[in-house]
Write an enzyme that holds these catalytic residues in place. Structure first.
Site, short mmCIF file in Angstrom:
data_model
loop_
_atom_site.label_atom_id
_atom_site.label_comp_id
_atom_site.label_asym_id
_atom_site.label_seq_id
_atom_site.Cartn_x
_atom_site.Cartn_y
_atom_site.Cartn_z
N ASN A 194 1.12 -1.17 -0.15
CA ASN A 194 -0.03 0.40 0.13
C ASN A 194 0.74 0.89 -0.19
O ASN A 194 2.54 1.39 0.25
CB ASN A 194 -1.21 -0.25 1.15
CG ASN A 194 -0.33 -0.01 2.14
OD1 ASN A 194 0.43 0.62 3.00
ND2 ASN A 194 -1.10 -0.83 3.61
N LEU A 195 0.58 2.45 -0.24
CA LEU A 195 1.25 3.78 -0.84
C LEU A 195 2.60 3.62 1.10
O LEU A 195 3.01 4.65 0.82
CB LEU A 195 0.35 3.78 -0.09
CG LEU A 195 0.75 5.80 -1.01
CD1 LEU A 195 1.96 6.39 -1.96
CD2 LEU A 195 0.27 7.04 -0.65
N SER A 196 1.05 3.87 2.02
CA SER A 196 2.59 3.84 3.04
C SER A 196 4.00 2.71 3.98
O SER A 196 4.72 2.85 3.62
CB SER A 196 1.25 3.51 4.85
OG SER A 196 2.20 3.83 5.36
N GLU A 197 3.47 1.55 3.02
CA GLU A 197 4.31 0.96 2.73
C GLU A 197 5.48 0.87 1.78
O GLU A 197 6.56 0.88 2.31
CB GLU A 197 4.10 -1.11 2.92
CG GLU A 197 2.51 -1.13 4.02
CD GLU A 197 2.18 -2.77 3.76
OE1 GLU A 197 1.47 -2.84 4.19
OE2 GLU A 197 2.24 -2.85 2.02
N ASP A 263 -5.52 -7.99 1.33
CA ASP A 263 -5.71 -9.77 0.71
C ASP A 263 -7.31 -10.25 -0.50
O ASP A 263 -6.84 -11.02 -1.16
CB ASP A 263 -6.39 -10.35 1.68
CG ASP A 263 -5.59 -10.48 3.23
OD1 ASP A 263 -4.62 -10.19 3.42
OD2 ASP A 263 -6.52 -10.31 4.03
#
Length: 473
Positions: A194-197, A263
């Site tokens: 995701n963007l944060s990761e 998921d």
């Protein structure tokens, strides 16, 4: 991009990763505890759902693809619950059970569809990485895609062993990454942060151009086949070396719960790629599936009928003129949504007020209305020379434009008995002064437990009368 439903049943996928149990305690709240300023929940229902890598495998199986799962659990009641749920859904579950350690459980206390509290039961697993790697290696024969579902809980100790084993067999590897070191996913076919990761690894991105540039560098540094960055309300961005970035908007109409959305994305991607779909098409399907799952409560699997219906809605083919094969699929999807199928038939040569009223009444007998139309040759045999006035294509197009009609199909015989045998509608409707025993096909419908209804016709409405008036007779 035109979307279509992949053939998932010939697409075996192996999932390896962190298995957990999502447990829900549901109950009402009507008072505050006298012991502390917290609500008192009277637990009325306990629900267990597979979570983490188990939810990925469950989603793959729900789409109709053969799914196997390798993970690490304790040797306890929670592991048994997981195994039973997965095997009941058709997932082949192979757990490395470790005694004296708890299976990871995420307990959520729910009231009125709101999460009040989450309690985690977990300890780092002392996974036997060699044994797990050997087990995965033995399972790769015949597998079309390997998924690494990494939640950083200890099941995946040596990512490179698994990635290289799959690559040696030409099997694509998809990884849902976690942590601050993406080098462990080097050589993967696709990773889906995701963007944060993603920004934890590459730094903040002020705009899409910077995201694309930093993504390209990450792919080059880690020898990645592709990178999919999920961006919440901003949709997804697919990056591939040598191709322009592909930005997809978020598809959710209403976000209810984002639990398990990641998921859903990787499971839909894996199943679609295993079924032979090109990556852009697989990503578009995953984006559509994510839009469905965030409208549900908690970790939830997307079924094949749900995805097919979403595709039909997307392509504008949820209603209208269908072939027999298309109609059979549409009926399967409708029944998966507990919808009642109504069937009627006729020539419908010149559509008039009587037809419209009758079709509205027929539609009121259930959730979906099929109108079967005699083709041109059968109309001529029934009505005589000079009929039909309008060709079957035009008659079906007009019927499909009515709000009461869901699906239109033609048939060449004098009666729709062959169609009734194949479609098996819940309700057969006919208009006129017939007795039920006089309705053609009533015996077929009654034999499998369906219902036959006769509706009245609007008076002074007749296609034949209209044709005679036009001809001056």
């Amino acid at each position: 991009m035109k979307l279509s439903m992949p053939q998932f049943d010939q697409a075996p996928v192996l999932v390896v990763g962190d298995v957990m149990l999502d447990r829900y305690w549901h109950g009402g709240t009507s008072r505050i505890s006298p012991e502390a300023p917290v609500p008192v929940v009277k637990v009325e229902q306990i629900e267990d759902r597979p979570g983490g890598a188990a939810n990925v495998a469950l989603n793959i199986a729900a789409l109709g693809a053969p799914a196997s799962l390798v993970g690490v659990t304790g040797d306890d009641e929670a592991a048994n619950s997981l195994a039973n749920s997965l095997e009941g859904a058709g997932v082949r579950a192979l757990f490395q059970r470790i005694a004296h350690q708890p299976t990871i459980v995420k307990l959520r206390v729910m009231s009125r569809h709101q999460q009040l509290l989450r309690i985690d039961f977990e300890e780092p697993f002392a996974t036997d990485a060699l044994a797990l790697g050997a087990e995965v290696d033995n399972l790769l024969e015949g597998i079309k895609v390997l998924v690494l579902s990494d939640y950083g809980k200890g099941a995946l100790k040596n990512h490179q062993v698994l990635i290289q084993a799959a690559r040696a067999r030409g099997i694509p590897v998809l990884a849902d990454p976690k942590g601050k070191d993406f080098s462990i996913y080097r050589g993967a076919s696709l990773i889906t942060p995701n963007l944060s990761e993603f920004e934890t690894i590459v730094g903040g991105c002020a705009d899409e151009a910077e995201l694309v540039a930093k993504g390209a560098k990450l792919m080059a540094d880690l020898d990645l086949g592709a990178l999919l960055v999920t961006r919440g309300e901003h949709g997804m961005t697919l990056l591939r070396p040598g191709f322009a970035a592909m930005h997809l908007p978020a598809r959710a109409r209403e976000v209810f719960d984002v639990t398990g959305a990641g998921d859903t994305v990787i499971s839909t991607l894996a199943a679609a790629i295993a079924a032979g779909e090109e990556l852009p098409h697989a990503v578009a399907l995953a984006n559509l599936a994510a839009g469905i799952v965030v409208g549900k409560l908690g970790t939830a699997a997307i079924s094949a009928p749900e995805l097919r219906r979403a595709i039909q809605r997307e392509e504008g083919s949820e209603r209208g003129v269908l072939s027999l094969d298309q109609l059979l699929l549409a009926i399967d999807d409708a029944r998966a949504h507990n919808e009642t199928i109504v069937f009627t038939n006729g020539c419908f040569d010149i559509l008039h007020a009587g037809h419209v009223t009758y079709l509205e009444q027929a539609r009121a007998q259930g959730d979906r209305l099929i109108v079967a139309v005699n083709d041109d040759a059968s109309v001529s045999r029934l009505k005589g020379p000079g009929r039909p006035i309008n060709s079957v294509d035009r008659r079906m197009a007009v019927l499909a434009g009515l709000g009461a009609v869901d699906w239109v199909i033609s048939f060449p015989e004098a009666t729709p008995e062959n169609l009734l045998t194949q479609l098996k509608p819940d309700v057969l409707v006919k208009g006129g002064d017939y007795g039920i025993d006089q309705v053609v096909g009533a015996d077929i419908v009654a034999a499998y437990g369906g219902t036959v209804k006769v509706l009245g016709l609007v008076e002074n409405s007749s296609t034949t009368a209209i044709v005679d008036k036009i001809r001056g007779q």
